[in-house]
Write a protein that holds these residues in place. Structure first.
Motif, PDB file in Angstrom:
ATOM      1  N   TRP A  55       0.986  -1.211  -0.115  1.00 37.75           N
ATOM      2  CA  TRP A  55       0.141  -0.069  -0.135  1.00 37.75           C
ATOM      3  C   TRP A  55       0.798   1.327   0.003  1.00 37.75           C
ATOM      4  O   TRP A  55       0.414   2.351  -0.794  1.00 37.75           O
ATOM      5  CB  TRP A  55      -0.998   0.026   1.152  1.00 37.75           C
ATOM      6  N   PRO A  56       2.022   1.295   0.727  1.00 36.78           N
ATOM      7  CA  PRO A  56       2.777   2.601   0.651  1.00 36.78           C
ATOM      8  C   PRO A  56       3.411   2.794  -0.839  1.00 36.78           C
ATOM      9  O   PRO A  56       3.236   3.962  -1.129  1.00 36.78           O
ATOM     10  CB  PRO A  56       3.856   2.239   1.658  1.00 36.78           C
ATOM     11  N   TRP A  57       3.641   1.652  -1.446  1.00 40.16           N
ATOM     12  CA  TRP A  57       4.350   1.785  -2.616  1.00 40.16           C
ATOM     13  C   TRP A  57       3.291   2.259  -3.703  1.00 40.16           C
ATOM     14  O   TRP A  57       3.448   2.839  -4.786  1.00 40.16           O
ATOM     15  CB  TRP A  57       5.081   0.701  -3.054  1.00 40.16           C
ATOM     16  N   VAL A  58       2.043   1.449  -3.472  1.00 33.89           N
ATOM     17  CA  VAL A  58       0.960   1.976  -4.380  1.00 33.89           C
ATOM     18  C   VAL A  58       0.764   3.491  -4.196  1.00 33.89           C
ATOM     19  O   VAL A  58       0.234   4.079  -5.257  1.00 33.89           O
ATOM     20  CB  VAL A  58      -0.284   1.196  -3.893  1.00 33.89           C
ATOM     21  N   LEU A  83       7.293  15.063 -16.352  1.00 36.75           N
ATOM     22  CA  LEU A  83       8.496  15.116 -17.102  1.00 36.75           C
ATOM     23  C   LEU A  83       8.312  14.359 -18.370  1.00 36.75           C
ATOM     24  O   LEU A  83       8.989  14.886 -19.366  1.00 36.75           O
ATOM     25  CB  LEU A  83       9.554  14.065 -16.038  1.00 36.75           C
ATOM     26  N   LEU A  84       7.459  13.360 -18.793  1.00 36.36           N
ATOM     27  CA  LEU A  84       7.046  13.213 -20.221  1.00 36.36           C
ATOM     28  C   LEU A  84       6.549  14.154 -21.171  1.00 36.36           C
ATOM     29  O   LEU A  84       7.093  14.416 -22.197  1.00 36.36           O
ATOM     30  CB  LEU A  84       6.170  11.880 -19.969  1.00 36.36           C
ATOM     31  N   TRP A  85       5.750  15.059 -20.273  1.00 36.08           N
ATOM     32  CA  TRP A  85       5.488  16.229 -21.165  1.00 36.08           C
ATOM     33  C   TRP A  85       6.464  17.217 -21.360  1.00 36.08           C
ATOM     34  O   TRP A  85       6.449  17.670 -22.450  1.00 36.08           O
ATOM     35  CB  TRP A  85       4.232  16.916 -20.349  1.00 36.08           C
ATOM     36  N   LEU A  90       4.715   9.161  -7.956  1.00 37.19           N
ATOM     37  CA  LEU A  90       5.586   8.984  -9.230  1.00 37.19           C
ATOM     38  C   LEU A  90       4.793   9.270 -10.269  1.00 37.19           C
ATOM     39  O   LEU A  90       5.401   9.620 -11.523  1.00 37.19           O
ATOM     40  CB  LEU A  90       6.214   7.689  -9.073  1.00 37.19           C
ATOM     41  N   LYS A  91       3.691   8.783 -10.576  1.00 37.49           N
ATOM     42  CA  LYS A  91       2.921   8.931 -11.687  1.00 37.49           C
ATOM     43  C   LYS A  91       2.842  10.442 -12.039  1.00 37.49           C
ATOM     44  O   LYS A  91       3.029  10.686 -13.382  1.00 37.49           O
ATOM     45  CB  LYS A  91       1.606   8.134 -11.613  1.00 37.49           C
ATOM     46  N   PRO A  92       2.094  11.270 -11.369  1.00 37.08           N
ATOM     47  CA  PRO A  92       2.280  12.508 -11.715  1.00 37.08           C
ATOM     48  C   PRO A  92       3.643  13.475 -12.078  1.00 37.08           C
ATOM     49  O   PRO A  92       3.727  14.034 -12.928  1.00 37.08           O
ATOM     50  CB  PRO A  92       1.506  13.347 -10.593  1.00 37.08           C
ATOM     51  N   VAL A  93       4.409  12.861 -11.392  1.00 40.70           N
ATOM     52  CA  VAL A  93       5.899  13.359 -11.691  1.00 40.70           C
ATOM     53  C   VAL A  93       6.304  12.895 -13.145  1.00 40.70           C
ATOM     54  O   VAL A  93       7.011  13.882 -13.879  1.00 40.70           O
ATOM     55  CB  VAL A  93       6.922  13.155 -10.613  1.00 40.70           C
TER      56      VAL A  93
END
Length: 361
Positions: free
Chosen positions: A99-102, A116-118, A109-112
């Motif tokens: 759960w902490p990693w999720v 970064l991808l954009w 991580l996903k928003p960052v």
């Protein structure tokens, strides 16, 4: 004269998918030597196998009893304990690691990464596409035209005018050399073939023919004899094992019935004919009257203890009144929902000496 009319014998139905041209396999005839060898072998094997089968059946019964009464319940208990521990460890592992990693992946991580991808697309991909389309593509087309003019066209002219005639001449020379070598090789091949035939014939008569004769007249008969002896011993072991099974079942059945007659039936008869009537008599003549008397004594003791408690409570109240006097009665307040309609007394309100309205004097 036969007066009964006999029905003609019906022909046996031909089996399906039988090759009519193939001859039917003839039954194998067994001679007197086979029978004379088979009977002693089976008798000896039976004598040797019967004790082994009896011990084997006893071990099988003991193993089944231990497995059914001890190992299987222990395995089920361990399986349940393992499932419980696994569930607890799984929940703890999820709470501590998953759960902490999720949450870290989903909310950090996903928003960052998307940002970064954009940013990489804006800063790297768009300029690279623009440079490829408007700078590298024209330069590549110019270089390709230059290479075609300076390299490809001279190489094509050199191949057509110089290398092709030279290759045709070399090929014609190679074909001539091939025909010469082919003639020499054919002559050499016929000579070597004759030598090989002679050497092969000598080797065949020196090595192959003696080996074939040894196999056909010595090793094959000995092997067939060994196979026959082994097959007969195997058949004898099978028959002896089955007969030993019947003997083992008979022996253990007799021992079971004997143990039942010696131990189980007397114990059952004593329990049913002696212990059960004695137990019923003891229960009816001794245990029930004693239990009734004990309940009556307990009830009388509880009543006596209750009366003693009541006497002690009254004596304590009298002693308190003797030392401190009686409290002054409060004047009841008339009117209102909280008005008291009864004077305060030391003891609680009762209906006399009884506990219910039906027992009141």
């Amino acid at each position: 004269m036969d007066l009964e009319k006999r029905l003609p014998a019906e022909p046996a139905p031909a089996p399906a998918y039988v090759n009519e041209t193939a001859p039917a396999p003839a039954p194998r005839a067994e001679g007197c030597l086979v029978v004379a060898l088979r009977l002693p072998v089976r008798i000896v094997v039976l004598v040797l196998v019967v004790p082994v089968r009896i011990v084997w059946d006893a071990l099988v019964v003991c193993g089944r009893f231990v497995f059914d009464r001890a190992l299987r319940p222990l395995g089920r208990a361990l399986a349940r304990l393992g499932r419980g521990i696994g569930a607890v460890l799984g929940f703890v592992g999820k709470a501590l690691f998953v759960w902490p990693w999720v949450a870290l992946w989903r909310f950090v991580l996903k928003p960052v990464g998307l940002g970064l991808l954009w940013l990489g697309h804006v800063l790297l991909v768009v300029p690279a596409v623009w440079a490829y389309r408007w700078v590298l593509t024209p330069i590549g087309h110019g270089l390709a035209r230059l290479v075609l003019v300076l390299v490809v066209e001279p190489a094509r002219w050199l191949y057509a005018r110089l290398l092709t005639p030279l290759g045709h001449g070399i090929a014609w020379l190679a074909r001539g050399v091939w025909w010469v070598l082919r003639g020499i090789g054919l002559g050499t091949w016929w000579v070597l073939r004759g030598i090989g035939i002679v050497v092969g014939t000598l080797l065949r008569w020196i090595f192959v023919v003696p080996v074939v004769a040894l196999w056909r007249w010595v090793l094959a008969p000995v092997g067939r004899a060994l196979v026959f002896v082994g097959r007969e011993i195997g058949d004898a072991l099978g028959h002896a094992w089955r007969i030993a099974g019947h003997l083992s079942r008979a022996v253990w059945g007799f021992l079971g019935r004997l143990l039942k007659l010696i131990f189980v039936e007397p114990v059952r008869w004593v329990y049913r004919r002696l212990l059960t009537p004695v137990g019923h008599a003891v229960r009816d003549t001794l245990w029930r009257p004693v239990s009734r008397g004990a309940r009556a004594v307990g009830h009388a003791a509880r009543q006596a203890i209750g009366s003693v408690r009541e006497s002690v409570r009254e004596a304590r109240a009298d002693f308190r009144r003797m030392l401190f006097g009686t409290s002054r009665e409060k004047v009841p307040v008339t009117g209102g929902a909280g008005a008291r309609r009864e004077p305060d007394t030391v003891r609680g309100r009762t209906l006399g000496s009884g506990t219910t309205p039906l027992t009141k004097d």
